[in-house]
Design an enzyme around this catalytic site. Structure first.
Site, short mmCIF file in Angstrom:
data_model
loop_
_atom_site.label_atom_id
_atom_site.label_comp_id
_atom_site.label_asym_id
_atom_site.label_seq_id
_atom_site.Cartn_x
_atom_site.Cartn_y
_atom_site.Cartn_z
N MET A 135 0.85 -1.19 0.00
CA MET A 135 0.00 0.00 0.00
C MET A 135 0.88 1.24 0.00
O MET A 135 2.02 1.19 0.45
CB MET A 135 -0.92 0.02 1.22
CG MET A 135 -1.98 1.10 1.14
SD MET A 135 -2.79 1.38 2.71
CE MET A 135 -1.53 2.32 3.56
N CYS A 136 0.35 2.35 -0.47
CA CYS A 136 1.14 3.57 -0.58
C CYS A 136 0.28 4.80 -0.32
O CYS A 136 -0.94 4.76 -0.39
CB CYS A 136 1.74 3.69 -1.98
SG CYS A 136 2.81 2.33 -2.43
N GLY A 137 0.99 5.89 -0.06
CA GLY A 137 0.39 7.20 -0.15
C GLY A 137 0.87 7.80 -1.45
O GLY A 137 2.08 7.94 -1.67
#
Length: 609
Positions: free
Chosen positions: A1-3
């Site tokens: 997951m990432c921003g």
């Protein structure tokens, strides 16, 4: 997951970071941060990505390939495209998109993916910028257009502002993917989105076109792509068949737990029940086994450190997730059960008489006792704490070898107010209702995982180490779990109930999922939604509504009937007949604030930060 973050400037211009936004993005992706700028003839794209390492080898983002294409990917592939255990799904998606030479090929790649995603993709050939969210909107993506300087911002998370900018942020609607022709935008001095919508089975796309085209932020224009291309829907249309006759059940409304259990026991275990367990079990397996790839020389985790946690109330949705996770997580690995409670405020009238013995009338559907000696009363003994403890005992009976870390997360009003002002108001934004505040705050504290575990009657401080958090959202929406479903059924029968269920799934991205992704991701953890796995939704959509719920039966049986039968088949006990209790009431956060508020009211606590 990432921003993920992208700023498109027309023409190229200087950019100053909003420190709050950057801090939120970094917390979503604590393992690696990187910026990249791409300059065109009269435009500039600033990409910023912050990676939470979840699969394969740690892969920096943004990913730029040999031909200059740039990908920011916030998602997980649980099917549709092959991803080997040692591979990173960001790299796999980048490779697939790099080989695409037309919009139809890009749509084919995205349509094939099973799992949650939000993305931004710069296609150098032709100067295009693509972005969007998956069919259910399980990953957050926001947008804002600033007409004064001609900039479009896309980001996983924003920041609340009390000034004129405060209403500018919107969630990117999960209606399809969008493409910007950067050359055309530069020449026009404005931004036009080409929309490539999801094809919803047999539904008429033209009836939804107007809503889709009105979704663009102020100062921008949205148009349907002229080629008529669409993304293939990952789920089949909802079964709308209606039974020929309705069999009313003559059952007293005050039935006790024993009566309800006997009623449930009288139901046949059908192929539909077994099939639901199979598809849901596989959905859980995909989500608990797709964990960070451990380097061979890295030390093993401590004996009480779990890789998976569950938002846990002891209700049927979370109990089934725990029972199925138990199938697929090795027995020596613990599972964290995150149970949040907000401190009950003792009424002044009761303080003087608090020493007097009180008679407690056990409600049949709230297992407040388990045969053990009574516990000392605590201001955190809210309904979800009580049912959570009962659920823990059921799981311990189900698998006594497993270490179940029942994490009691206790929140005072002072800490709630402090963290709402510092963090949560920004994460819930741009949503702003009382319900968004209550659920957003409850999920944020639960996902943080900081509380106590009890061992041999001794409490010790504990913080969950799990990066993956399973949540039961999607069960009520598909299986008629809310009280409003009973109201609609009573008023309009099965036809009205079917319409309500179709609406529930259609709006889940804008009501729940983006907010929950932002709130949970703030802790550097990833929300996973087994009940919204494409195969689970496909199966439930294929069933007639009366196979899933029978709202002529009492609460605790009729709603989510199919799931209750599955719980019985899995060996669960009283949790199978617990009626639905919303998180804001079960955790008692709703009792801490103005009780005269309505869930749909604008929440002043969020708007003042």
């Amino acid at each position: 997951m990432c921003g993920i973050f992208c700023l498109l400037s027309l023409p190229s211009s200087q950019f100053e970071w909003d420190k709050t936004v950057r801090e939120h993005l970094k917390r979503r992706g604590p393992n690696l941060s990187q910026d990249l700028t791409v300059k065109g003839p009269c435009y500039q794209c600033l990409f910023s990505a912050h990676v939470l390492h979840m699969r394969g080898l740690l892969t920096p983002q943004p990913v730029q390939d040999n031909t200059g294409n740039v990908l920011e990917w916030n998602g997980e592939i649980f099917g549709g495209l092959p991803v080997r255990p040692e591979e990173n799904d960001t790299a796999v998606v980048s490779q697939r998109l790099s080989s695409c030479n037309s919009p139809s090929e890009i749509l084919s790649v995205l349509s094939a993916i099973r799992g949650p995603w939000g993305f931004v993709y710069y296609q150098k050939a032709g100067d295009y910028l693509w972005f969007g969210r998956d069919f259910f909107g399980r990953r957050s993506l926001l947008w804002k257009f600033d007409a004064d300087v001609n900039t479009l911002t896309l980001t996983s998370v924003a920041a609340y502002s009390s000034g004129p900018e405060q209403s500018a942020w919107q969630e990117v609607p999960a209606v399809g993917v969008y493409r910007i022709d950067l050359k055309a935008a530069t020449g026009a001095g404005s931004v036009t989105f080409e929309v490539y919508p999801w094809a919803h089975g047999g539904n008429d796309l033209s009836s939804r076109s107007e809503t889709i085209l009105e979704s663009a932020p102020g100062g921008c224009t949205a148009v349907m792509n002229q080629s008529g291309l669409v993304l293939r829907s990952p789920v089949c249309p909802l079964n709308t068949s209606i039974p020929e006759s309705l069999n009313e059940k003559d059952i007293p409304p005050d039935s006790c737990v024993k009566d309800l259990e006997q009623l449930l026991a009288g139901k046949e275990e059908t192929d539909e029940v077994s099939r639901l367990i199979d598809v849901l079990s596989e959905a859980v397996r995909r989500r608990v086994q797709s964990l960070p790839f451990r380097v061979q020389d890295s030390p093993p985790p401590a004996h009480d450190q779990a890789g998976v946690a569950i938002l846990f109330s002891g209700g049927i949705d979370s109990m089934i997730l725990a029972a199925l996770a138990d199938r697929h997580i090795p027995a020596h690995q613990p599972v964290d059960l995150l149970n949040v409670a907000f401190k009950l405020q003792e009424p002044k009238k009761q303080k003087e008489s608090s020493k007097k013995p009180r008679k407690h009338k056990n409600k049949p559907t709230d297992p407040t006792t388990d045969g053990a000696a009574p516990r000392a009363s605590s201001p955190f003994d809210v309904p979800d704490r009580i049912t959570g403890r009962a659920g823990l005992k059921e799981l311990q009976d189900l698998n006594p070898e497993r270490r179940w870390n029942f994490v009691e997360i206790n929140v005072t009003q002072e800490e709630l107010q402090k963290m709402r002002e510092e963090r949560i108001c920004h994460l819930v934004h741009p949503l702003e209702t009382v319900l968004d505040d209550s659920i957003g705050c409850a999920v944020w504290f639960a996902a943080r995982g900081t509380g106590f575990v009890t061992e041999d009657r001794d409490q010790r401080p504990f913080t969950s180490s799990a990066k993956v958090i399973l949540t039961g959202i999607g069960a009520d929406e598909q299986l008629a779990g809310y009280s409003r479903h009973r109201v609609r059924f009573k008023m309009s029968g099965y036809e009205g109930l079917i319409q309500e269920l179709a609406m529930e799934l259609g709006r889940i991205s804008s009501r729940n999922l983006g907010r929950d992704d932002r709130v949970i991701g703030d802790h550097g953890k990833e929300a996973r939604f087994p009940y919204l796995d494409e195969d689970v939704v496909n199966y439930l959509n294929s069933l007639p509504v009366w196979e899933k719920a029978d709202l002529s039966l009492p609460r605790g049986v009729g709603e989510k009937l199919l799931l209750r039968l599955a719980a019985k088949q899995l060996g669960l006990g009283q949790s199978a007949v617990l009626p639905k209790r919303a998180m804001q009431f079960g955790s008692r956060i709703a009792k801490m604030e103005d009780r005269r508020e309505k869930a749909s009211d604008k929440c002043t606590r969020l708007l003042t930060g």
